[in-house]
Design a protein around this motif. Structure first.
Motif, PDB file in Angstrom:
ATOM      1  N   CYS A   1       0.143   4.398  -0.669  1.00 36.91           N
ATOM      2  CA  CYS A   1       1.147   3.480  -0.136  1.00 36.91           C
ATOM      3  C   CYS A   1       1.190   2.149  -0.880  1.00 36.91           C
ATOM      4  O   CYS A   1       2.011   1.284  -0.552  1.00 36.91           O
ATOM      5  CB  CYS A   1       0.892   3.234   1.346  1.00 36.91           C
ATOM      6  SG  CYS A   1       1.283   4.657   2.400  1.00 36.91           S
ATOM      7  N   THR A   2       0.321   1.961  -1.869  1.00 36.18           N
ATOM      8  CA  THR A   2       0.276   0.709  -2.618  1.00 36.18           C
ATOM      9  C   THR A   2       1.044   0.835  -3.928  1.00 36.18           C
ATOM     10  O   THR A   2       1.331   1.944  -4.404  1.00 36.18           O
ATOM     11  CB  THR A   2      -1.171   0.314  -2.948  1.00 36.18           C
ATOM     12  OG1 THR A   2      -1.715   1.253  -3.907  1.00 36.18           O
ATOM     13  CG2 THR A   2      -2.027   0.273  -1.685  1.00 36.18           C
ATOM     14  N   PRO A   3       1.373  -0.288  -4.568  1.00 33.43           N
ATOM     15  CA  PRO A   3       2.054  -0.237  -5.869  1.00 33.43           C
ATOM     16  C   PRO A   3       1.252   0.472  -6.956  1.00 33.43           C
ATOM     17  O   PRO A   3       1.833   0.928  -7.942  1.00 33.43           O
ATOM     18  CB  PRO A   3       2.243  -1.731  -6.205  1.00 33.43           C
ATOM     19  CG  PRO A   3       2.309  -2.406  -4.883  1.00 33.43           C
ATOM     20  CD  PRO A   3       1.317  -1.665  -4.022  1.00 33.43           C
ATOM     21  N   TRP A   4      -0.075   0.592  -6.790  1.00 36.05           N
ATOM     22  CA  TRP A   4      -0.880   1.285  -7.788  1.00 36.05           C
ATOM     23  C   TRP A   4      -0.510   2.762  -7.879  1.00 36.05           C
ATOM     24  O   TRP A   4      -0.801   3.412  -8.893  1.00 36.05           O
ATOM     25  CB  TRP A   4      -2.370   1.135  -7.477  1.00 36.05           C
ATOM     26  CG  TRP A   4      -2.860  -0.271  -7.632  1.00 36.05           C
ATOM     27  CD1 TRP A   4      -3.122  -1.169  -6.641  1.00 36.05           C
ATOM     28  CD2 TRP A   4      -3.118  -0.960  -8.856  1.00 36.05           C
ATOM     29  NE1 TRP A   4      -3.528  -2.368  -7.164  1.00 36.05           N
ATOM     30  CE2 TRP A   4      -3.537  -2.270  -8.523  1.00 36.05           C
ATOM     31  CE3 TRP A   4      -3.033  -0.601 -10.204  1.00 36.05           C
ATOM     32  CZ2 TRP A   4      -3.863  -3.219  -9.487  1.00 36.05           C
ATOM     33  CZ3 TRP A   4      -3.374  -1.555 -11.164  1.00 36.05           C
ATOM     34  CH2 TRP A   4      -3.782  -2.843 -10.806  1.00 36.05           C
ATOM     35  N   ALA A   5       0.112   3.303  -6.855  1.00 31.83           N
ATOM     36  CA  ALA A   5       0.561   4.701  -6.878  1.00 31.83           C
ATOM     37  C   ALA A   5       2.053   4.791  -7.195  1.00 31.83           C
ATOM     38  O   ALA A   5       2.712   5.765  -6.841  1.00 31.83           O
ATOM     39  CB  ALA A   5       0.266   5.371  -5.540  1.00 31.83           C
ATOM     40  N   GLY A   6       2.583   3.793  -7.876  1.00 27.71           N
ATOM     41  CA  GLY A   6       4.010   3.722  -8.134  1.00 27.71           C
ATOM     42  C   GLY A   6       4.572   4.867  -8.959  1.00 27.71           C
ATOM     43  O   GLY A   6       5.779   5.144  -8.900  1.00 27.71           O
ATOM     44  N   PHE A   7       3.745   5.549  -9.741  1.00 26.76           N
ATOM     45  CA  PHE A   7       4.216   6.658 -10.585  1.00 26.76           C
ATOM     46  C   PHE A   7       3.754   8.006 -10.027  1.00 26.76           C
ATOM     47  O   PHE A   7       3.808   9.023 -10.708  1.00 26.76           O
ATOM     48  CB  PHE A   7       3.718   6.478 -12.023  1.00 26.76           C
ATOM     49  CG  PHE A   7       4.551   7.180 -13.052  1.00 26.76           C
ATOM     50  CD1 PHE A   7       5.930   7.002 -13.110  1.00 26.76           C
ATOM     51  CD2 PHE A   7       3.958   8.019 -13.988  1.00 26.76           C
ATOM     52  CE1 PHE A   7       6.701   7.652 -14.081  1.00 26.76           C
ATOM     53  CE2 PHE A   7       4.719   8.670 -14.962  1.00 26.76           C
ATOM     54  CZ  PHE A   7       6.093   8.485 -15.000  1.00 26.76           C
ATOM     55  N   VAL A   8       3.292   8.014  -8.784  1.00 32.77           N
ATOM     56  CA  VAL A   8       2.843   9.243  -8.132  1.00 32.77           C
ATOM     57  C   VAL A   8       3.939   9.709  -7.188  1.00 32.77           C
ATOM     58  O   VAL A   8       4.343   8.983  -6.286  1.00 32.77           O
ATOM     59  CB  VAL A   8       1.532   9.006  -7.336  1.00 32.77           C
ATOM     60  CG1 VAL A   8       1.058  10.312  -6.705  1.00 32.77           C
ATOM     61  CG2 VAL A   8       0.448   8.425  -8.240  1.00 32.77           C
ATOM     62  N   GLN A   9       4.417  10.930  -7.390  1.00 32.57           N
ATOM     63  CA  GLN A   9       5.526  11.457  -6.595  1.00 32.57           C
ATOM     64  C   GLN A   9       5.344  12.964  -6.417  1.00 32.57           C
ATOM     65  O   GLN A   9       5.134  13.687  -7.391  1.00 32.57           O
ATOM     66  CB  GLN A   9       6.862  11.166  -7.297  1.00 32.57           C
ATOM     67  CG  GLN A   9       8.115  11.583  -6.542  1.00 32.57           C
ATOM     68  CD  GLN A   9       8.442  10.669  -5.371  1.00 32.57           C
ATOM     69  OE1 GLN A   9       7.803  10.771  -4.328  1.00 32.57           O
ATOM     70  NE2 GLN A   9       9.418   9.796  -5.528  1.00 32.57           N
ATOM     71  N   GLY A  10       5.376  13.432  -5.180  1.00 35.84           N
ATOM     72  CA  GLY A  10       5.249  14.860  -4.910  1.00 35.84           C
ATOM     73  C   GLY A  10       3.847  15.400  -5.079  1.00 35.84           C
ATOM     74  O   GLY A  10       3.648  16.610  -5.211  1.00 35.84           O
ATOM     75  N   GLU A  11       2.852  14.525  -5.000  1.00 36.86           N
ATOM     76  CA  GLU A  11       1.461  14.942  -5.245  1.00 36.86           C
ATOM     77  C   GLU A  11       0.818  15.479  -3.972  1.00 36.86           C
ATOM     78  O   GLU A  11       1.008  14.944  -2.873  1.00 36.86           O
ATOM     79  CB  GLU A  11       0.645  13.759  -5.763  1.00 36.86           C
ATOM     80  CG  GLU A  11      -0.820  14.077  -6.039  1.00 36.86           C
ATOM     81  CD  GLU A  11      -1.013  15.122  -7.124  1.00 36.86           C
ATOM     82  OE1 GLU A  11      -2.050  15.810  -7.084  1.00 36.86           O
ATOM     83  OE2 GLU A  11      -0.126  15.250  -7.999  1.00 36.86           O
ATOM     84  N   ILE A  12       0.023  16.542  -4.113  1.00 35.68           N
ATOM     85  CA  ILE A  12      -0.814  17.050  -3.035  1.00 35.68           C
ATOM     86  C   ILE A  12      -2.234  16.607  -3.358  1.00 35.68           C
ATOM     87  O   ILE A  12      -2.900  17.172  -4.213  1.00 35.68           O
ATOM     88  CB  ILE A  12      -0.736  18.587  -2.912  1.00 35.68           C
ATOM     89  CG1 ILE A  12       0.716  19.059  -2.940  1.00 35.68           C
ATOM     90  CG2 ILE A  12      -1.458  19.041  -1.646  1.00 35.68           C
ATOM     91  CD1 ILE A  12       1.616  18.445  -1.889  1.00 35.68           C
TER      92      ILE A  12
END
Length: 274
Positions: free
Chosen positions: A252-263
């Motif tokens: 939920c943080t900006p550090w995961a800004g390029f993470v999409q659809g990850e399990i």
């Protein structure tokens, strides 16, 4: 997301996982993984609403612990139908003003073994209603709310994290209802992540293995069952709620800004040997 320039900041000062000024809804937040996530989100600076079903005193005590009125809101809401999910979104937006993070954590796991040949219609419907139908309502209303909101400075409208399970990835004998519902959440994550990415809404999933919670307590207290479970986990132990809350916060943080659809598997390596 705004670029993080190399060489900026104080070296050795630590890395901040901040949700300052963000508003989050955590379903099933009064105990277990939900309560751990709630506490961590508050430490990260978020204003939070969370749902509970029946434990009113426990929920109010937790809300007070986490800052009380203005920053932490306990909302009683059954979650069995799409309408229930939509009602919870409406109540949380009324309390918080907007919705930046939606953590769908609630769920039930009937602890008794139920062979498919004798599983009752009532069990199937209750599990699927709680774990899937209400999730549809939460997503439909939650996404619509995020789409109405302006884009944040980091280029996003919202973050959604669904909490699935290892059972959703490899199935679970005698618990077909639970495995089916959790497998559906994984498929929803993949489809919605593609559908919503261009609109600035990130959708990801955390898939825990066995975790010490009220829901699993009875099974883990059985010495034979506990030994069998431990033998399937390379780390040799079950997880803690905090160990699931951490990855949820990160997503939920900006550090995961390029993470999409990850399990995001958080299971001590269990799926690798399943």
């Amino acid at each position: 997301m705004a670029q993080i320039e190399p060489g900026t900041g104080n070296i050795g000062a630590g890395v901040e996982l901040s949700l300052q000024d963000k508003c989050a809804l955590i379903t099933g937040g009064s105990r277990g993984i939900g309560a751990a996530t709630l506490r961590l989100f508050r430490r990260a600076g978020a204003r939070v609403a969370f749902s509970y079903r029946a434990a009113a005193q426990q929920a109010e005590t937790l809300a007070t612990e986490c800052g009380g009125a203005g920053v932490c809101h306990a909302i009683q809401q059954d979650l069995l139908t799409p309408a229930d999910g939509e009602a919870l979104i409406a109540a949380s937006v009324a309390a918080l003003g907007r919705l930046d993070c939606l953590v769908i954590n609630h769920g039930i796991w009937p602890s008794h073994d139920a062979p498919i040949g004798s599983m009752a219609d009532e069990q199937w419907r209750e599990t699927l209603g709680t774990n899937l139908d209400s999730v549809f309502g939460l997503l439909r209303a939650g996404v619509a709310q995020m789409q109405r909101q302006p884009v944040h400075a980091e280029g996003t409208r919202g973050k959604i994290v669904l909490v699935s399970s290892t059972a959703g990835q490899r199935g679970e004998a005698f618990h077909t209802d639970y495995a089916a519902s959790k497998g559906a959440l994984i498929s929803m994550t993949k489809g919605l992540s593609t559908e919503l990415a261009a609109q600035g809404i990130a959708v990801n999933c955390v898939a825990p293995g066995w975790v010490h919670t009220d829901m699993s307590a009875e099974t883990l207290a059985d010495p034979l069952a506990s030994k069998k479970i431990g033998s399937t986990i390379p780390l040799g132990r079950v997880g803690t709620p905090d160990e699931i809350a951490g990855p949820i916060l990160f997503l939920c943080t900006p550090w995961a800004g390029f993470v999409q659809g990850e399990i995001f598997n958080v299971n001590g390596g269990a799926v690798l040997v399943g």
